[in-house]
Design a protein around this motif. Sequence first.
Motif, mmCIF file in Angstrom:
data_model
loop_
_atom_site.group_PDB
_atom_site.id
_atom_site.type_symbol
_atom_site.label_atom_id
_atom_site.label_comp_id
_atom_site.label_asym_id
_atom_site.label_seq_id
_atom_site.Cartn_x
_atom_site.Cartn_y
_atom_site.Cartn_z
ATOM 1 N N PHE A 64 0.828 -1.211 0.000
ATOM 2 C CA PHE A 64 0.000 0.000 0.000
ATOM 3 C C PHE A 64 0.859 1.256 0.000
ATOM 4 O O PHE A 64 0.621 2.192 -0.765
ATOM 5 N N VAL A 65 1.883 1.291 0.848
ATOM 6 C CA VAL A 65 2.739 2.467 0.970
ATOM 7 C C VAL A 65 3.551 2.685 -0.308
ATOM 8 O O VAL A 65 3.850 3.831 -0.673
ATOM 9 N N ALA A 66 3.885 1.616 -1.010
ATOM 10 C CA ALA A 66 4.671 1.732 -2.244
ATOM 11 C C ALA A 66 3.973 2.590 -3.287
ATOM 12 O O ALA A 66 4.627 3.203 -4.132
ATOM 13 N N ARG A 67 2.682 2.702 -3.224
ATOM 14 C CA ARG A 67 1.920 3.532 -4.169
ATOM 15 C C ARG A 67 2.225 5.018 -4.011
ATOM 16 O O ARG A 67 1.988 5.805 -4.903
ATOM 17 N N PHE A 68 2.757 5.409 -2.844
ATOM 18 C CA PHE A 68 3.022 6.813 -2.568
ATOM 19 C C PHE A 68 4.437 7.247 -2.914
ATOM 20 O O PHE A 68 4.817 8.380 -2.652
ATOM 21 N N GLY A 69 5.236 6.323 -3.449
ATOM 22 C CA GLY A 69 6.563 6.695 -3.912
ATOM 23 C C GLY A 69 7.694 6.106 -3.090
ATOM 24 O O GLY A 69 7.493 5.507 -2.031
ATOM 25 N N VAL A 70 8.893 6.334 -3.613
ATOM 26 C CA VAL A 70 10.095 5.763 -3.011
ATOM 27 C C VAL A 70 10.358 6.341 -1.622
ATOM 28 O O VAL A 70 10.740 5.606 -0.699
ATOM 29 N N GLY A 71 10.143 7.637 -1.447
ATOM 30 C CA GLY A 71 10.384 8.268 -0.150
ATOM 31 C C GLY A 71 9.486 7.690 0.936
ATOM 32 O O GLY A 71 9.950 7.381 2.041
ATOM 33 N N ALA A 72 8.205 7.542 0.627
ATOM 34 C CA ALA A 72 7.276 6.968 1.600
ATOM 35 C C ALA A 72 7.636 5.521 1.906
ATOM 36 O O ALA A 72 7.593 5.087 3.064
ATOM 37 N N LEU A 73 8.022 4.786 0.886
ATOM 38 C CA LEU A 73 8.395 3.385 1.076
ATOM 39 C C LEU A 73 9.657 3.260 1.935
ATOM 40 O O LEU A 73 9.736 2.414 2.829
ATOM 41 N N ALA A 74 10.628 4.136 1.691
ATOM 42 C CA ALA A 74 11.855 4.114 2.487
ATOM 43 C C ALA A 74 11.555 4.470 3.940
ATOM 44 O O ALA A 74 12.081 3.841 4.867
ATOM 45 N N GLY A 75 10.721 5.459 4.165
ATOM 46 C CA GLY A 75 10.345 5.846 5.526
ATOM 47 C C GLY A 75 9.618 4.738 6.251
ATOM 48 O O GLY A 75 9.906 4.436 7.411
ATOM 49 N N TYR A 76 8.679 4.104 5.562
ATOM 50 C CA TYR A 76 7.952 3.000 6.186
ATOM 51 C C TYR A 76 8.892 1.831 6.473
ATOM 52 O O TYR A 76 8.824 1.213 7.540
ATOM 53 N N GLY A 77 9.784 1.523 5.542
ATOM 54 C CA GLY A 77 10.725 0.423 5.732
ATOM 55 C C GLY A 77 11.624 0.657 6.934
ATOM 56 O O GLY A 77 11.867 -0.245 7.732
ATOM 57 N N LEU A 78 12.098 1.886 7.073
ATOM 58 C CA LEU A 78 12.938 2.231 8.225
ATOM 59 C C LEU A 78 12.158 2.096 9.536
ATOM 60 O O LEU A 78 12.643 1.508 10.509
ATOM 61 N N ALA A 79 10.951 2.615 9.552
ATOM 62 C CA ALA A 79 10.130 2.526 10.765
ATOM 63 C C ALA A 79 9.805 1.069 11.103
ATOM 64 O O ALA A 79 9.828 0.685 12.279
ATOM 65 N N ALA A 80 9.531 0.262 10.090
ATOM 66 C CA ALA A 80 9.229 -1.150 10.329
ATOM 67 C C ALA A 80 10.432 -1.878 10.912
ATOM 68 O O ALA A 80 10.298 -2.710 11.815
ATOM 69 N N ARG A 81 11.634 -1.562 10.427
ATOM 70 C CA ARG A 81 12.846 -2.204 10.964
ATOM 71 C C ARG A 81 13.107 -1.778 12.409
ATOM 72 O O ARG A 81 13.497 -2.587 13.236
ATOM 73 N N ILE A 82 12.882 -0.514 12.706
ATOM 74 C CA ILE A 82 13.064 -0.043 14.086
ATOM 75 C C ILE A 82 12.064 -0.745 15.006
ATOM 76 O O ILE A 82 12.406 -1.170 16.110
#
Length: 128
Positions: A64-82
């Motif tokens: 779902f987040v990937a639809r909003f672009g690379v920046g949103a996906l990177a932010g979500y990925g970082l938050a998920a790893r934390i």
Amino acid sequence: MLAYYTLGVVVMILHLQSRKSAVRLTLSGFRPQWHFCWRILEVASLSSAQLVVTSIAAIAITAFVARFGVGALAGYGLAARIELLIFSLVLAFGVGTTTMVGICLGAGLAERARRVTHRLVCPVCCHL
């Protein structure tokens, strides 16, 4: 990940079978006792199901987040790893507490089990 864990298991087994190890692992006479495996799986299946549901939710949210672009996906990925890092730390405390309380209760030391949990839950105010 699979290769990493497989290599780690192989290295650990080799080490435990070597003369350098303080604990020797011998596979002679090893026979799996399936009734114990099934009993463990009965207890662990519910918590395993939780991990499966969490993983599926993470995959769906990532899509779902990937639809909003690379920046949103990177932010979500970082938050998920934390979040996973913090979850691992909390899980480690839970596993340690369960082990210590189980040992204390098994030895008939209920008061000591209470002190163990109090120290872990409230380390700031604990004066025991």
